[in-house]
Design a protein around this motif. Structure first.
Motif, PDB file in Angstrom:
ATOM      1  N   SER A 187     -10.028 -17.955 -20.749  1.00 58.90           N
ATOM      2  CA  SER A 187      -9.994 -16.637 -21.393  1.00 58.90           C
ATOM      3  C   SER A 187      -8.755 -15.848 -20.963  1.00 58.90           C
ATOM      4  CB  SER A 187     -11.267 -15.852 -21.085  1.00 58.90           C
ATOM      5  OG  SER A 187     -11.407 -15.658 -19.701  1.00 58.90           O
ATOM      6  N   THR A 188      -8.358 -15.957 -19.707  1.00 57.61           N
ATOM      7  CA  THR A 188      -7.139 -15.298 -19.242  1.00 57.61           C
ATOM      8  C   THR A 188      -5.918 -15.881 -19.935  1.00 57.61           C
ATOM      9  OG1 THR A 188      -8.170 -14.934 -17.096  1.00 57.61           O
ATOM     10  CG2 THR A 188      -5.784 -14.705 -17.202  1.00 57.61           C
ATOM     11  N   GLY A 217      -7.880 -24.413 -17.079  1.00 58.85           N
ATOM     12  CA  GLY A 217      -9.247 -23.927 -17.283  1.00 58.85           C
ATOM     13  C   GLY A 217     -10.094 -24.880 -18.112  1.00 58.85           C
ATOM     14  N   LEU A 267     -14.246 -23.283 -14.894  1.00 58.67           N
ATOM     15  CA  LEU A 267     -13.185 -22.279 -14.827  1.00 58.67           C
ATOM     16  C   LEU A 267     -12.906 -21.695 -16.211  1.00 58.67           C
ATOM     17  CD1 LEU A 267     -10.673 -23.869 -12.312  1.00 58.67           C
ATOM     18  CD2 LEU A 267     -12.405 -22.151 -11.896  1.00 58.67           C
ATOM     19  N   LEU A 268     -13.965 -21.248 -16.838  1.00 62.36           N
ATOM     20  CA  LEU A 268     -13.842 -20.676 -18.173  1.00 62.36           C
ATOM     21  C   LEU A 268     -13.039 -19.374 -18.149  1.00 62.36           C
ATOM     22  CD1 LEU A 268     -14.637 -21.077 -21.106  1.00 62.36           C
ATOM     23  CD2 LEU A 268     -16.700 -19.748 -20.655  1.00 62.36           C
ATOM     24  N   TYR A 269     -13.054 -18.673 -17.021  1.00 61.41           N
ATOM     25  CA  TYR A 269     -12.295 -17.436 -16.924  1.00 61.41           C
ATOM     26  C   TYR A 269     -10.791 -17.698 -17.006  1.00 61.41           C
ATOM     27  CZ  TYR A 269     -11.490 -18.570 -11.999  1.00 61.41           C
ATOM     28  OH  TYR A 269     -11.111 -19.182 -10.827  1.00 61.41           O
ATOM     29  N   LEU A 270     -10.336 -18.868 -16.583  1.00 58.12           N
ATOM     30  CA  LEU A 270      -8.922 -19.205 -16.729  1.00 58.12           C
ATOM     31  C   LEU A 270      -8.555 -19.426 -18.192  1.00 58.12           C
ATOM     32  CD1 LEU A 270      -7.937 -21.582 -13.792  1.00 58.12           C
ATOM     33  CD2 LEU A 270      -7.280 -19.226 -14.176  1.00 58.12           C
TER      34      LEU A 270
END
Length: 56
Positions: free
Chosen positions: A29-30, A18, A24-27
């Protein structure tokens, strides 16, 4: 212990992917949430093991 290591490796991989790939900021945070879950899992296991030991 194996489950903790798998969670840890997955979290680090998601954070790295990420951070490197743009957008791919959601990666990230995940991965951070998975890292927190892995640490909480380790804490719960260590506390439950401490309670099972008989007093001397």
């Amino acid at each position: 212990m194996v489950f903790f290591l798998v969670l840890l490796i997955c979290a680090v991989a998601l954070i790295v992917i990420g951070a490197v790939v743009d957008g791919l900021l959601y990666l990230v945070s995940t991965g951070v949430l998975l890292l927190v879950a892995a640490v909480l899992y380790l804490l719960v296991r260590s506390v439950s093991r401490m309670r099972r030991r008989p007093a001397h």
